[in-house]
Scaffold this motif. Structure first.
Motif: not given
Lengths: 249, 466
Positions: B415-440
């Motif tokens: 997941q991290l690599f996927y988002l990084k391949s879109r130009g997002l930093s590791e920090e931002k990628a992690t943010d996105i995954i965590v926000s997604g996890f909490l989205s319910p």
């Protein structure tokens, strides 16, 4: 380095888990060119694309230059920010993240903040161009999507990203003919300003996209390069000729 | 997300301390004198003083809980138990003292005031200083007031419900709250009335060593509905603070209440809260509970399904960062036939934080055909952090359907690599995954809260990751 060269790969060796997969490959992609990399399963096609985009699972030796800059030691995000985009064959699911918000996020990162109006206009025009089902925009990224839907999601992202170098992995698997036609047209449009690398092991794709060059990758090395006629040969004979040569040699 | 710009809040502004004079400040420590003083200043009736004194004795005789988070470092004698910044309450925004306005301004709340706070009760330290009930609420006969006023203005209603859901003997902290309570909201929604907009309360702690014991009572009469939102933030101090609130909710027949909290106490606050809803026939209670801040939180919103067909849901998230312990969960007590409960818990641990889901589902003999489903997902971001799931299930009926599912995971490299391949930093990628996890959870919040929550999470993760 040749003028206007976008991507230049020199003597690239790539290993995964201490096993060498690519044994010294060279490739040169210019703006406006579509390169089709063909080869049987396990020949190293995916390894090559992963090495170009900077997947940390792979270690490389040799040089990768993008617009004259050495990128082989850069992180994936840095390479992407320079203008390289990879459309995955089987993209991973990210629950709770919508496709729309992901696209918005990476575009903001890449180009600076864009107005919602502008963003929506662009999204509108590209979804129309490739016949993208807009309902998918608000769905969770690659969660419970069909193979074809995932492909379309990757293509939508690619076209929104507007990369200078697009690497597209097995685009033809999972797409129906109509979708493939529309996507192919979009790729050809994109290739006018960018370089494109298509990874494929079928030749079907070439009915819709005319590659500038075709390269045959077998057992981790390019064994032949040429024009569309090479694809025709593969269509007729498969990869057996090169595989045999390799085996007997 | 359209309104994102408007809610840009500079969270560095949280870490400040306004200078002001306190109208009244108790000497630190726990004593009968403090309790008597509080009661006297508030002009309380005799029964309330007696209740407080009784609760004080119970508090003193009860040991600290032997389970849950480690709270042995709490020094009760070092906490100030009562402070209020202004002498009298005010009724309009204009009358709110400037230094308080400034605080709100720095929190970005004036915007919210203009746009969202139709009926607002903002608690500043121990006392409600600003309360503005919209005409609409009055017209509908809805009572939305600070709890101190409620004791004076609605003595019978107050006495009928105070301590009914959470008696002082319930636990050490409910006893403490009952002895020292000050501030909080009191809401009564008449029969059949739907409160047309969420009622909101903002409050913050802004004095070192303060003990804040707010008390909230919500009564939704038959067939009514209400959404109450409580959001809080607190500046950071050196000394440990204690927040120990009590929230009692009564959902009468066919009524519906949702109670949303986002807790962001500063990292030195012990947040030990008791929240319980009594849910009557065919009524529904929903706790939406976000725990971001505090040093240590112990909080298990409860639903007591008392009437046939009652249902309830607890949707909670917690984020445990450096030095934090989030011990949160839910309780569902099924006491009647055909009752149902649902528990969804999501926790994120990072930077050495500890999160624990602690839940209790109890099905009594009378609860024929009870259904309860719990889902607990934990995300652990690094090796220093940890997560535990402790579910207790006690069922006295064979026809009940009780399920508990739990998962613990890490962010995948893929997941991290996927988002990084879109130009997002590791920090931002992690943010996105965590926000997604909490989205319910985030999805259930009003827009402005969802935005604020995402910002808080981003802030928490900054520096901790990548």
């Amino acid at each position: 380095m040749s003028p206007h060269s976008l991507l230049e790969i020199r003597d690239l060796y790539v290993s995964a888990k201490d096993k060498e997969i690519l044994h010294g490959v060279n490739l040169n992609v210019r703006q406006g060119e579509i390169h089709s990399i063909m080869g049987p399963n396990g020949s190293g096609k995916s390894t090559l694309s992963n090495a170009i985009i900077g997947n940390p699972t792979y270690t490389t030796k040799g040089r990768i230059l993008f617009k004259g800059r050495k990128i082989h030691l850069m992180n994936a995000d840095k390479r992407a920010s320079l203008g390289i985009f990879f459309a995955f064959q089987s993209p991973v699911a990210i629950p709770g993240v919508s496709l729309r918000s992901l696209i918005r996020t990476f575009l903001n990162e890449k180009r600076g903040k864009q107005s919602y109006e502008e963003f929506n206009r662009e999204l509108e025009s590209i979804t129309s161009l490739i016949g993208f089902n807009r309902e998918l925009l608000n769905k969770e990224l690659n969660v419970k999507l069909s193979g074809g839907e995932k492909k379309m999601s990757e293509m939508l992202q690619l076209l929104m990203f507007r990369p200078e170098l697009a690497i597209i992995d097995e685009i033809d698997s999972g797409l129906d003919i109509d979708a493939l036609k529309r996507v192919s047209r979009a790729i050809e449009l994109l290739s006018k300003k960018s370089g494109v690398i298509l990874i494929t092991h079928h030749t079907t794709l070439h009915k819709y996209i005319q590659p500038t060059q075709v390269h045959v990758l077998v057992n981790g090395a390019f064994v032949e390069s040429g024009g569309i006629e090479l694809a025709d040969k593969i269509e007729r004979e498969g990869y057996s000729a090169w595989l045999k040569k390799k085996n007997s040699g | 997300m359209v309104k994102e710009e408007k809610f840009r809040v500079d969270y560095s502004s949280y870490n400040f301390h306004n200078k002001r004079k306190y109208a009244f400040k108790e000497a630190p420590g726990i004593s009968e004198k403090v309790v008597r003083d509080i009661s006297k200043i508030k002009n309380e009736p005799e029964w309330m003083l007696d209740t407080r004194l009784k609760a004080l004795r119970i508090f003193q005789s009860m040991p600290l809980p032997k389970w849950g988070a480690d709270i042995s470092a709490l020094n009760f004698s070092e906490l100030i138990y009562y402070a209020r910044p202004t002498e009298k309450k005010v009724n309009s925004w204009d009358e709110v003292p400037d230094y308080i306005k400034e605080t709100f301004e720095r929190l970005g709340i004036p915007e919210a005031e203009r746009k969202f706070l139709s009926g607002v009760s903002a608690q500043y330290e121990s006392e409600t200083v600003y309360h503005k009930a919209k005409e609409e609420l009055d017209k509908l006969g809805i009572i939305f007031t600070d709890i101190d006023s409620a004791l004076t203005e609605y003595p019978e209603l107050f006495k009928k419900y105070f301590g009914r859901a959470i008696p002082m003997t319930d636990n050490k902290f409910s006893a403490l709250n009952t002895a020292f309570w000050s501030g909080g909201s009191f809401i009564y929604v008449p029969k059949g009335v739907n409160v047309p907009f969420p009622l909101q309360a903002y409050f913050r702690l802004n004095i070192a060593r303060i003990g804040q014991f707010e008390r909230t009572i919500i009564i939704a009469d038959k067939g009514s509905s209400l959404h109450y939102i409580e959001g809080c933030s607190a500046p950071i101090y050196n000394r440990a603070s204690l927040h120990s609130g009590v929230v009692e909710v009564f959902v009468l027949d066919d009524a519906k209440v949702r109670y949303t909290t986002i807790q962001n106490w500063s990292k030195n606050v012990y947040n030990l809260v008791t929240q319980r809803a009594i849910v009557h026939k065919n009524a529904r209670m929903e706790w939406v509970d976000g725990n971001i801040g505090s040093k240590t939180t112990m909080k298990y919103p409860s639903i007591v399904l008392l009437g046939e067909g009652a249902s309830g849901e607890v949707l909670s998230i917690s984020l445990a960062g450096r030095g934090q312990c989030q011990d949160a969960g839910a309780k569902a007590i099924h006491l009647a036939p055909n009752t149902s409960s649902r528990i969804i818990s999501k926790s994120v641990s990072l930077d050495g934080g500890r999160s624990t889901y602690r839940g209790l589902v109890r099905v009594s003999e009378r609860a024929r055909n009870a259904v309860s489903a719990a889902n607990c997902d934990a995300l652990i971001l690094d090796e220093d952090s940890s997560s535990d799931t402790i579910p207790y299930i006690e069922s006295q009926r064979e026809d009940s359907l009780v399920s508990h599912e739990a998962s613990v995971g890490k962010i995948s490299d893929e997941q991290l690599f996927y988002l990084k391949s879109r130009g997002l930093s590791e920090e931002k990628a992690t943010d996105i995954i965590v926000s997604g996890f909490l989205s319910p959870f985030t999805k259930e919040l009003p827009l402005e809260y969802a935005i604020e929550l995402n910002r808080l999470i981003r802030l928490e993760m900054k520096g901790a990751v990548g």
